[in-house]
Scaffold this motif. Sequence first.
Motif, PDB file in Angstrom:
ATOM      1  N   TRP A  77       0.850  -1.180   0.000  1.00  8.23           N
ATOM      2  CA  TRP A  77       0.000   0.000   0.000  1.00  8.23           C
ATOM      3  C   TRP A  77       0.885   1.229   0.000  1.00  8.23           C
ATOM      4  CZ3 TRP A  77      -4.777   1.397  -0.956  1.00  8.23           C
ATOM      5  CH2 TRP A  77      -5.206   2.663  -0.556  1.00  8.23           C
ATOM      6  N   GLY A  78       0.709   2.081  -0.943  1.00  4.28           N
ATOM      7  CA  GLY A  78       1.458   3.322  -1.051  1.00  4.28           C
ATOM      8  C   GLY A  78       1.199   3.937  -2.402  1.00  4.28           C
ATOM      9  N   GLY A  79       1.667   5.142  -2.592  1.00  7.22           N
ATOM     10  CA  GLY A  79       1.326   5.844  -3.823  1.00  7.22           C
ATOM     11  C   GLY A  79       2.515   6.278  -4.630  1.00  7.22           C
ATOM     12  N   PHE A  80       2.239   7.051  -5.660  1.00  8.90           N
ATOM     13  CA  PHE A  80       3.233   7.635  -6.544  1.00  8.90           C
ATOM     14  C   PHE A  80       3.340   9.119  -6.228  1.00  8.90           C
ATOM     15  CE2 PHE A  80       3.066   3.691  -8.229  1.00  8.90           C
ATOM     16  CZ  PHE A  80       3.064   3.506  -9.599  1.00  8.90           C
ATOM     17  N   GLY A  81       4.361   9.762  -6.782  1.00 11.62           N
ATOM     18  CA  GLY A  81       4.532  11.197  -6.584  1.00 11.62           C
ATOM     19  C   GLY A  81       4.730  11.530  -5.118  1.00 11.62           C
ATOM     20  N   ILE A  85       5.632   7.924  -0.203  1.00  7.68           N
ATOM     21  CA  ILE A  85       6.707   7.795   0.778  1.00  7.68           C
ATOM     22  C   ILE A  85       6.676   6.368   1.314  1.00  7.68           C
ATOM     23  CG2 ILE A  85       7.709   8.707   2.909  1.00  7.68           C
ATOM     24  CD1 ILE A  85       7.511  10.744   0.565  1.00  7.68           C
ATOM     25  N   GLY A  86       7.362   5.463   0.643  1.00 15.26           N
ATOM     26  CA  GLY A  86       7.450   4.082   1.102  1.00 15.26           C
ATOM     27  C   GLY A  86       6.209   3.263   0.795  1.00 15.26           C
ATOM     28  N   ARG A  87       6.195   2.054   1.300  1.00 17.97           N
ATOM     29  CA  ARG A  87       5.083   1.123   1.128  1.00 17.97           C
ATOM     30  C   ARG A  87       4.783   0.460   2.458  1.00 17.97           C
ATOM     31  NH1 ARG A  87       4.319   3.382  -2.910  1.00 17.97           N
ATOM     32  NH2 ARG A  87       4.184   2.612  -5.023  1.00 17.97           N
ATOM     33  N   GLU A  88       3.522   0.225   2.710  1.00 17.47           N
ATOM     34  CA  GLU A  88       3.086  -0.536   3.871  1.00 17.47           C
ATOM     35  C   GLU A  88       2.506  -1.853   3.370  1.00 17.47           C
ATOM     36  OE1 GLU A  88       0.272   1.822   6.004  1.00 17.47           O
ATOM     37  OE2 GLU A  88       1.661   3.460   6.287  1.00 17.47           O
ATOM     38  N   LEU A  89       2.451  -2.830   4.234  1.00 19.94           N
ATOM     39  CA  LEU A  89       1.868  -4.137   3.955  1.00 19.94           C
ATOM     40  C   LEU A  89       2.718  -4.930   2.962  1.00 19.94           C
ATOM     41  CD1 LEU A  89      -1.886  -3.093   3.699  1.00 19.94           C
ATOM     42  CD2 LEU A  89      -0.652  -3.851   5.723  1.00 19.94           C
TER      43      LEU A  89
END
Length: 108
Positions: A77-81, A85-89
Amino acid sequence: MPTSSRLWREEIFGPVLCARSVASEAEAIELANDSPFGLAATVISGDNERARRVGRALRAGSIWFNSEQLVMPEAGWGGFGISGIGRELGPWGLAGYLEVKHLIGPQG
């Protein structure tokens, strides 16, 4: 509503819908990607292949097409731009807690 509006330019959380008519699929993708944010997106279409194609072209971390907004713990879970800021899960979230070590030298 102009695309310079805060509703179009900022990442707003809550029950808010911004809708706009466009002349083509390409214009819709261009309008959706014209943002510094990219946490999530939803694509609704009567044609699953078209929805999938548009989803692939969007700059967002999670994209649902023709479905409810499920979040699975095994998926990152996380986004672009500036939403990225990083990824979770999933393994991507776990990687943030790991330390990598390289031991380099002759064998034997």
